[in-house]
Design an enzyme around this catalytic site. Structure first.
Site, mmCIF file in Angstrom:
data_model
loop_
_atom_site.group_PDB
_atom_site.id
_atom_site.type_symbol
_atom_site.label_atom_id
_atom_site.label_comp_id
_atom_site.label_asym_id
_atom_site.label_seq_id
_atom_site.Cartn_x
_atom_site.Cartn_y
_atom_site.Cartn_z
ATOM 1 N N ASP A 83 8.787 3.242 -16.274
ATOM 2 C CA ASP A 83 8.806 3.094 -14.814
ATOM 3 C C ASP A 83 7.452 2.681 -14.244
ATOM 4 O OD1 ASP A 83 11.470 3.992 -14.971
ATOM 5 O OD2 ASP A 83 10.856 6.068 -14.749
ATOM 6 N N GLU A 133 19.762 0.876 -9.611
ATOM 7 C CA GLU A 133 18.635 1.783 -9.373
ATOM 8 C C GLU A 133 17.318 1.005 -9.458
ATOM 9 O OE1 GLU A 133 18.866 4.691 -12.481
ATOM 10 O OE2 GLU A 133 18.473 3.244 -14.076
#
Length: 320
Positions: free
Chosen positions: A34, A210
């Site tokens: 991430d 997402e």
């Protein structure tokens, strides 16, 4: 025999050259995921998650958030684990995707984790914000409570939809936060970066799942995200003339990554070039729950659309 030894020696030399040239993944001593880059005073800071799942685990275990920095895109300094869910008294669980942004000399680190069951929330995913006077901390909980709790959004009928915040400050000074799993949500943020400034809006771009990343370039707004059009995830995007939409779907820019079900975009311009950060599972013993961050060049067409990302093991060149 001599011929065999010579062949083996040449093969070892060849593999050594490949290893020296292979930059990706850029962090090799721990598993990271991430990516969220920012640039401050000539240095690029990379905020990451940290996978600690074992090879036998069948779900995510993300202990904390790390910060790395570089001035040349080749040499990365590890500043350590500067934040974890334990920083927040209301939090429990794992360190999901996060993004740090600078405003008025302070650094606001928006994180997603889970909320303890208490008088305010019945649990579920939540978004908090930490603050520091420096991009490398120390960081502390900015408000002593979650900025977003599961009860604030009801369109998705499960408890893990309030994850993956991305924050953007527009040219007029108005800040916005986008986030969400299953649907994309956005809300205005007050100038203090710790309070909501209006109602939450929910929408669903084509194939959205997402990991949104929002930014502006040459008057055009970009919403880049992990998509559920196929499995594993790919990266797709939309553009708009206004940060509030309407958003026009533009297509796929990153295909499936190596050995990982998920991927996650982090986009930045640094010293004259555009870079696309993402994660895959390509390190030895890596996988969907043991991911590693990579970076490759990003290129735009004249009309502002994004060219397909070419995933490489070589990565990008060193900046002088």
């Amino acid at each position: 025999m001599k011929k065999t030894i010579r062949i083996v020696f040449m093969l070892m030399c060849f593999l050594s050259v490949i290893k020296m040239k292979a930059q990706n993944p850029i962090i090799k001593d721990i598993f990271t995921a991430d990516p969220a880059p920012i640039v401050h005073k000539g240095t690029l800071y990379l905020y990451t998650g940290h996978d600690v799942a074992t090879e036998q685990d069948t779900n995510y275990k993300m202990a904390d958030w790390h910060v790395f920095s570089t001035t040349n895109m080749k040499d990365w300094k590890d500043h350590g684990a500067l934040l974890s869910p334990s920083t927040f008294s209301w939090a429990t669980g794992d360190a999901y995707a996060a993004q740090c942004i600078e405003r008025d000399g302070k650094f606001y680190w928006f994180v997603s984790t889970f909320h303890k069951k208490d008088d305010r929330s019945g649990g579920g995913a939540a978004i908090g914000v930490a603050v520091s006077d420096s991009p490398i901390g120390p960081f502390k909980d900015a408000i002593g409570k979650a900025l977003i709790i599961n009860e604030m959004t009801t369109d998705m009928k499960y408890a893990w939809d309030d994850i993956d915040p991305t924050v953007f400050v527009d040219d007029d000074g108005q800040a916005y936060m986008f986030w969400g799993n299953g649907s994309c949500k956005w809300v205005k943020i007050k100038k203090n970066m710790t309070e909501l400034d209006g109602e939450i809006t929910t929408f669903k771009p084509k194939n959205y799942i997402e990991g949104p990343w929002v930014y502006k370039r040459k008057g055009l707004y970009y919403l880049v995200y992990a998509s559920a059009g196929t499995k594993p995830e790919m990266i797709e995007y939309c553009t708009a003339k206004s940060i509030t939409g309407p958003w026009t779907y533009q297509g796929i820019i990153q295909e499936n990554v190596q050995n990982s079900f998920t991927t996650h975009p982090g986009i930045i311009d640094f010293k004259g070039k555009s870079y696309f950060f993402y994660h895959n599972g390509s390190l030895p013993t890596g996988g969907s729950y043991r991911r590693s961050i990579c970076v490759d060049y990003m290129h735009y067409n004249k009309d502002g659309t994004i060219q397909k990302i070419i995933q490489t093991t070589e990565g990008i060149g060193k900046i002088k």
